[in-house]
Design an enzyme around this catalytic site. Structure first.
Site, PDB file in Angstrom:
ATOM      1  N   ARG A   1      -7.201  -8.466   0.540  1.00 44.13           N
ATOM      2  CA  ARG A   1      -6.024  -8.330  -0.694  1.00 44.13           C
ATOM      3  C   ARG A   1      -5.228  -6.907  -0.804  1.00 44.13           C
ATOM      4  O   ARG A   1      -4.048  -7.241  -0.776  1.00 44.13           O
ATOM      5  CB  ARG A   1      -6.892  -8.580  -1.941  1.00 44.13           C
ATOM      6  N   ILE A   2      -6.128  -5.979  -0.356  1.00 49.32           N
ATOM      7  CA  ILE A   2      -4.832  -4.653  -1.111  1.00 49.32           C
ATOM      8  C   ILE A   2      -3.749  -4.705   0.074  1.00 49.32           C
ATOM      9  O   ILE A   2      -3.022  -4.314   0.296  1.00 49.32           O
ATOM     10  CB  ILE A   2      -5.665  -3.370  -0.644  1.00 49.32           C
TER      11      ILE A   2
ATOM     12  N   HIS B   1      -7.994  10.699  -5.770  1.00 49.58           N
ATOM     13  CA  HIS B   1      -8.794   9.717  -5.894  1.00 49.58           C
ATOM     14  C   HIS B   1      -8.108   9.212  -6.911  1.00 49.58           C
ATOM     15  O   HIS B   1      -9.262   8.335  -7.940  1.00 49.58           O
ATOM     16  CB  HIS B   1     -10.846   9.443  -5.494  1.00 49.58           C
ATOM     17  N   ILE B   2      -7.153   8.647  -6.999  1.00 50.99           N
ATOM     18  CA  ILE B   2      -6.011   7.911  -7.854  1.00 50.99           C
ATOM     19  C   ILE B   2      -5.435   6.830  -8.384  1.00 50.99           C
ATOM     20  O   ILE B   2      -5.133   5.643  -8.778  1.00 50.99           O
ATOM     21  CB  ILE B   2      -5.940   9.180  -8.452  1.00 50.99           C
ATOM     22  N   ALA B   3      -5.991   6.170  -6.827  1.00 50.62           N
ATOM     23  CA  ALA B   3      -5.505   4.587  -6.373  1.00 50.62           C
ATOM     24  C   ALA B   3      -5.512   3.376  -7.803  1.00 50.62           C
ATOM     25  O   ALA B   3      -5.001   3.242  -8.072  1.00 50.62           O
ATOM     26  CB  ALA B   3      -6.224   4.492  -5.135  1.00 50.62           C
TER      27      ALA B   3
ATOM     28  N   GLU C   1     -14.851  14.071   0.261  1.00 48.21           N
ATOM     29  CA  GLU C   1     -14.589  14.181  -1.428  1.00 48.21           C
ATOM     30  C   GLU C   1     -16.138  14.643  -2.281  1.00 48.21           C
ATOM     31  O   GLU C   1     -17.279  14.298  -1.905  1.00 48.21           O
ATOM     32  CB  GLU C   1     -14.391  13.107  -1.652  1.00 48.21           C
TER      33      GLU C   1
ATOM     34  N   SER D   1      -8.081   4.164   0.990  1.00 49.99           N
ATOM     35  CA  SER D   1      -9.370   2.924   1.235  1.00 49.99           C
ATOM     36  C   SER D   1     -10.533   4.447   1.203  1.00 49.99           C
ATOM     37  O   SER D   1     -11.124   4.211   0.193  1.00 49.99           O
ATOM     38  CB  SER D   1      -8.900   2.220   2.377  1.00 49.99           C
ATOM     39  N   ARG D   2     -11.031   4.262   2.260  1.00 52.41           N
ATOM     40  CA  ARG D   2     -12.356   5.833   1.934  1.00 52.41           C
ATOM     41  C   ARG D   2     -11.906   6.590   3.383  1.00 52.41           C
ATOM     42  O   ARG D   2     -11.479   6.838   4.475  1.00 52.41           O
ATOM     43  CB  ARG D   2     -13.774   4.772   2.858  1.00 52.41           C
TER      44      ARG D   2
ATOM     45  N   ASP E   1      -5.403   9.722  -0.530  1.00 51.34           N
ATOM     46  CA  ASP E   1      -5.974   9.899  -1.831  1.00 51.34           C
ATOM     47  C   ASP E   1      -7.963   9.576  -1.504  1.00 51.34           C
ATOM     48  O   ASP E   1      -7.811   9.930  -2.640  1.00 51.34           O
ATOM     49  CB  ASP E   1      -5.696   8.437  -2.665  1.00 51.34           C
TER      50      ASP E   1
END
Length: 436
Positions: A225-226, A370-372, A352, A322-323, A347
């Site tokens: 989807r993304i 990490h603001i996606a 992290e 993503s990760r 991101d």
């Protein structure tokens, strides 16, 4: 209570405070006791209270039947109203800590708690799920689509439903990936810092020359989807050609690119094209901009490593929203150092919230925290879905059949369906599925 010495009065006051906030529910009436030490289990209580650190909370609907804890304040107020309207007492942790420890969360759970809304920065394993079960809890939900922080086996063992919040992040995350692509390609962050430092003294032919996107090739690894939403944005926005790699064919994406190419051609423009790569290496070799959208598992850990970085174009742009661990970050730092025209937009990070040494110093890296998912609509939607996951399990609602079709839950003008939007271990727990 005049007979109780001053120190015991302090402890009893603390004890009463915990009682008032439902941390201790099986309580004696201490005002009927003849002495402080005659309070049942007083010495145990005393030792526990001496060690305990008070956890600050905000309480909504104090007399609610069901106790729901949120480990963080979350955007919006609709999620709170949806819980309190269903007779939930909502306690929101207001501690000024970015990441709560397991001990912090144990204190929040206390000895009676029906459900918890948590965050992906928290370690939800055996300790927390066993504590939640002892407290009578049956539901936990991450305010996130991912749940790498959750031990699903431990949740299953203790009969706790685990919720997540897919469906609401697709466009927002894709937009952030597109933003990072453009920022890295056109060196926007470098140029911004240059201006703020007062270094600009006039136009120069070579000043912050970057990459043109129009007509170039965008590569997508993971066309779910993304990944597909990101591809469409880059194709429509910049008329880029597509090469993608996925274990499954993305027929809808292919049909979209074909139709858009035909539209461009009918209007006298160069049509865009698509190609499904046989290997991920084909994408890395051919694409000018590569965006990563895989799931994180054993097969995708360090998917981008030293060897795969080496086969990419020298002026390529690599984006990851993503990760973090899908990139070997230490190898990436070294690649950025020796390839100054190679650029990256990140991101997420391998360790992290920390970055690998040297990454922050690389001017050819655009890094954001990490603001996606950080658009107002999305974050408020995530809070709503997480709350409804917990509420639905408490009330015995079935699980929504399509976790990506979440619009009925987010309509402010109507009440949400009587269902849990997304429970990842519904099958293991044998939970019923709702009919759409």
């Amino acid at each position: 209570m005049d007979f109780v010495k001053k120190e015991d009065k302090r402890l009893i006051a603390k004890y009463e405070d915990l009682i008032s906030r439902s941390y201790i529910v099986h309580k004696p009436n201490i005002y009927e006791c003849h002495s402080a030490t005659s309070i049942p289990n007083f010495q145990l209580i005393k030792s526990q209270l001496e060690m305990a650190k008070p956890i600050s909370i905000e309480v909504w609907n104090p007399s609610g039947k069901y106790r729901v804890v949120s480990t963080k304040s979350m955007p919006g107020t609709r999620w709170i109203r949806l819980l309190t309207d269903q007779d939930c007492r909502v306690e929101i942790c207001t501690e000024k800590k970015t990441i709560l420890s397991v001990d912090d969360i144990l204190a929040l759970i206390g000895d009676r708690c029906d459900g918890v809304i948590g965050q992906l920065t928290e370690d939800w394993g055996e300790v927390l799920f066993s504590a939640l079960k002892r407290a009578g809890g049956t539901a936990f939900s991450n305010m996130a689509v991912g749940y790498n922080n959750v031990d699903i086996n431990a949740a299953n063992k203790h009969g706790v439903a685990v919720g997540n919040t897919p469906g609401v992040l697709t466009e927002t995350t894709a937009e952030l990936a597109a933003s990072l692509s453009l920022a890295a390609a056109r060196r926007i962050v470098e140029a911004d810092q240059f201006m703020r430092a007062g270094l600009y003294d006039g136009w120069l032919p070579h000043l912050f020359v970057g990459n043109l996107l129009k007509g170039q090739t965008v590569g997508v690894i993971g066309a779910g989807r993304i990944g597909s939403a990101y591809a469409r944005m880059m194709i429509e926005g910049f008329k880029m050609n597509l090469i993608y790699y996925d274990l499954y064919q993305s027929t809808r994406l292919e049909k979209f690119v074909t139709a858009y190419g035909q539209f461009l051609q009918a209007n006298g423009e160069q049509p865009v094209t698509w190609k499904r790569a046989a290997t991920m290496e084909d994408v890395l070799r051919e694409a000018d901009v590569i965006s990563l959208h895989p799931v994180l598992d054993k097969t995708t850990y360090h998917l981008i490593n030293k060897d795969r970085l080496a086969i990419m174009k020298k002026e390529a742009v690599l984006v990851n929203a993503s990760r973090g661990p899908v990139i070997d970050e230490a190898a990436l730092v070294e690649h950025l150092k020796v390839n100054p025209m190679f650029r990256v937009g990140l991101d997420v990070f391998e360790d992290e919230p920390f970055m690998k040494p040297g990454l922050a110093e690389q001017k050819n890296a655009v890094v954001v925290p990490h603001i996606a998912s950080a658009s107002k609509w999305t974050r408020e939607g995530m809070a709503t879905l997480a709350a409804l996951n917990v509420l639905g399990k408490i009330k015995g609602y079935p699980v929504w059949a399509d976790a990506n079709r979440i619009e009925p839950f987010l309509n402010d003008n109507s009440e949400p369906p009587a269902a849990c939007p997304s429970i990842v271990n519904a099958k293991q727990l044998g939970l019923p599925i709702a009919k759409l």
